[in-house]
Motif scaffolding. Structure first.
Motif, PDB file in Angstrom:
ATOM      1  N   ILE A  30     -13.231  35.411   4.366  1.00 30.94           N
ATOM      2  CA  ILE A  30     -13.000  33.974   4.523  1.00 30.94           C
ATOM      3  C   ILE A  30     -11.697  33.722   5.275  1.00 30.94           C
ATOM      4  O   ILE A  30     -11.642  32.916   6.196  1.00 30.94           O
ATOM      5  N   ALA A  31     -10.646  34.423   4.897  1.00 28.72           N
ATOM      6  CA  ALA A  31      -9.346  34.208   5.537  1.00 28.72           C
ATOM      7  C   ALA A  31      -9.337  34.636   6.991  1.00 28.72           C
ATOM      8  O   ALA A  31      -8.741  33.977   7.842  1.00 28.72           O
ATOM      9  N   THR A  32     -10.015  35.721   7.299  1.00 31.58           N
ATOM     10  CA  THR A  32      -9.989  36.277   8.657  1.00 31.58           C
ATOM     11  C   THR A  32     -10.943  35.568   9.597  1.00 31.58           C
ATOM     12  O   THR A  32     -10.623  35.375  10.770  1.00 31.58           O
ATOM     13  N   TRP A  33     -12.102  35.173   9.109  1.00 30.29           N
ATOM     14  CA  TRP A  33     -13.139  34.629   9.985  1.00 30.29           C
ATOM     15  C   TRP A  33     -13.384  33.139   9.784  1.00 30.29           C
ATOM     16  O   TRP A  33     -14.387  32.609  10.249  1.00 30.29           O
ATOM     17  N   LYS A  34     -12.473  32.437   9.126  1.00 32.51           N
ATOM     18  CA  LYS A  34     -12.668  30.998   8.955  1.00 32.51           C
ATOM     19  C   LYS A  34     -12.469  30.295  10.297  1.00 32.51           C
ATOM     20  O   LYS A  34     -11.777  30.790  11.189  1.00 32.51           O
ATOM     21  N   THR A  35     -13.086  29.155  10.422  1.00 33.78           N
ATOM     22  CA  THR A  35     -12.943  28.368  11.640  1.00 33.78           C
ATOM     23  C   THR A  35     -13.017  26.899  11.270  1.00 33.78           C
ATOM     24  O   THR A  35     -13.665  26.536  10.285  1.00 33.78           O
ATOM     25  N   SER A  36     -12.376  26.080  12.026  1.00 30.90           N
ATOM     26  CA  SER A  36     -12.445  24.642  11.775  1.00 30.90           C
ATOM     27  C   SER A  36     -13.604  24.007  12.540  1.00 30.90           C
ATOM     28  O   SER A  36     -13.867  22.829  12.391  1.00 30.90           O
ATOM     29  N   CYS A  37     -14.296  24.805  13.334  1.00 31.14           N
ATOM     30  CA  CYS A  37     -15.423  24.291  14.115  1.00 31.14           C
ATOM     31  C   CYS A  37     -16.727  24.561  13.367  1.00 31.14           C
ATOM     32  O   CYS A  37     -17.096  25.723  13.174  1.00 31.14           O
TER      33      CYS A  37
ATOM     34  N   ARG B 218     -19.598  24.465  14.327  1.00 29.58           N
ATOM     35  CA  ARG B 218     -20.606  25.107  15.168  1.00 29.58           C
ATOM     36  C   ARG B 218     -20.378  26.609  15.303  1.00 29.58           C
ATOM     37  O   ARG B 218     -21.208  27.316  15.843  1.00 29.58           O
ATOM     38  N   LEU B 219     -19.234  27.099  14.829  1.00 27.32           N
ATOM     39  CA  LEU B 219     -18.945  28.535  14.862  1.00 27.32           C
ATOM     40  C   LEU B 219     -18.966  29.072  13.431  1.00 27.32           C
ATOM     41  O   LEU B 219     -17.955  29.108  12.760  1.00 27.32           O
ATOM     42  N   THR B 220     -20.105  29.465  12.984  1.00 26.96           N
ATOM     43  CA  THR B 220     -20.271  29.964  11.619  1.00 26.96           C
ATOM     44  C   THR B 220     -20.605  31.451  11.673  1.00 26.96           C
ATOM     45  O   THR B 220     -21.670  31.881  11.253  1.00 26.96           O
ATOM     46  N   ILE B 221     -19.684  32.230  12.185  1.00 30.53           N
ATOM     47  CA  ILE B 221     -19.939  33.624  12.496  1.00 30.53           C
ATOM     48  C   ILE B 221     -20.397  34.418  11.277  1.00 30.53           C
ATOM     49  O   ILE B 221     -21.451  35.050  11.297  1.00 30.53           O
ATOM     50  N   TRP B 222     -19.626  34.409  10.231  1.00 29.71           N
ATOM     51  CA  TRP B 222     -20.006  35.267   9.117  1.00 29.71           C
ATOM     52  C   TRP B 222     -21.219  34.719   8.372  1.00 29.71           C
ATOM     53  O   TRP B 222     -22.036  35.478   7.875  1.00 29.71           O
ATOM     54  N   GLU B 223     -21.383  33.411   8.336  1.00 22.96           N
ATOM     55  CA  GLU B 223     -22.572  32.836   7.722  1.00 22.96           C
ATOM     56  C   GLU B 223     -23.822  33.197   8.527  1.00 22.96           C
ATOM     57  O   GLU B 223     -24.869  33.503   7.960  1.00 22.96           O
ATOM     58  N   ASP B 224     -23.708  33.174   9.855  1.00 22.12           N
ATOM     59  CA  ASP B 224     -24.831  33.560  10.710  1.00 22.12           C
ATOM     60  C   ASP B 224     -25.218  35.020  10.465  1.00 22.12           C
ATOM     61  O   ASP B 224     -26.404  35.350  10.385  1.00 22.12           O
ATOM     62  N   ALA B 225     -24.226  35.892  10.351  1.00 20.96           N
ATOM     63  CA  ALA B 225     -24.500  37.306  10.101  1.00 20.96           C
ATOM     64  C   ALA B 225     -25.205  37.491   8.750  1.00 20.96           C
ATOM     65  O   ALA B 225     -26.145  38.281   8.639  1.00 20.96           O
ATOM     66  N   ALA B 226     -24.778  36.746   7.743  1.00 17.57           N
ATOM     67  CA  ALA B 226     -25.403  36.835   6.421  1.00 17.57           C
ATOM     68  C   ALA B 226     -26.826  36.276   6.469  1.00 17.57           C
ATOM     69  O   ALA B 226     -27.756  36.885   5.918  1.00 17.57           O
ATOM     70  N   ASP B 227     -27.011  35.138   7.127  1.00 18.37           N
ATOM     71  CA  ASP B 227     -28.339  34.527   7.222  1.00 18.37           C
ATOM     72  C   ASP B 227     -29.332  35.436   7.946  1.00 18.37           C
ATOM     73  O   ASP B 227     -30.513  35.444   7.632  1.00 18.37           O
ATOM     74  N   ARG B 228     -28.849  36.209   8.902  1.00 19.68           N
ATOM     75  CA  ARG B 228     -29.712  37.123   9.660  1.00 19.68           C
ATOM     76  C   ARG B 228     -29.912  38.458   8.950  1.00 19.68           C
ATOM     77  O   ARG B 228     -30.638  39.319   9.430  1.00 19.68           O
ATOM     78  N   GLY B 229     -29.243  38.630   7.814  1.00 18.67           N
ATOM     79  CA  GLY B 229     -29.423  39.839   7.018  1.00 18.67           C
ATOM     80  C   GLY B 229     -28.595  41.028   7.469  1.00 18.67           C
ATOM     81  O   GLY B 229     -28.857  42.157   7.065  1.00 18.67           O
ATOM     82  N   TYR B 230     -27.560  40.796   8.273  1.00 20.45           N
ATOM     83  CA  TYR B 230     -26.721  41.885   8.768  1.00 20.45           C
ATOM     84  C   TYR B 230     -25.623  42.279   7.787  1.00 20.45           C
ATOM     85  O   TYR B 230     -25.130  43.397   7.828  1.00 20.45           O
ATOM     86  N   VAL B 231     -25.210  41.357   6.942  1.00 23.21           N
ATOM     87  CA  VAL B 231     -24.220  41.612   5.897  1.00 23.21           C
ATOM     88  C   VAL B 231     -24.718  40.961   4.611  1.00 23.21           C
ATOM     89  O   VAL B 231     -25.546  40.058   4.650  1.00 23.21           O
TER      90      VAL B 231
END
Length: 76
Positions: free
Chosen positions: A27-34, A36-49
């Motif tokens: 959360i601390a490293t990959w948080k974003t205020s945008c 539209r940029l949900t990097i770690w959530e996208d990775a989790a939703d796609r089953g990569y993490v």
């Protein structure tokens, strides 16, 4: 899996693959205020993490088998 990975998702999965990461660190490293940029959530939703709870470590984020395949397919 022939999907072309989003470069930031690929970078994130590669970062997590080095070692399981504490949820708070992710959360601390990959948080974003945008929103539209949900990097770690996208990775989790796609089953990569995935989230896991490990005794003595608590909640961590680790790469799944699909995430490992993604890295291999993309030469990482």
């Amino acid at each position: 899996m022939s999907e072309t990975a989003d470069p930031l998702v690929l970078d994130f999965v590669e970062w997590v693959a080095r070692e399981p990461r504490a949820y708070a660190e992710v959360i601390a490293t990959w948080k974003t205020s945008c929103p539209r940029l949900t990097i770690w959530e996208d990775a989790a939703d796609r089953g990569y993490v995935a989230r896991e709870t490990l005794p003595g470590l608590g909640l961590i984020i680790a790469v799944t088998e699909d995430g490992k395949r993604l890295l291999q397919i993309n030469g990482r």
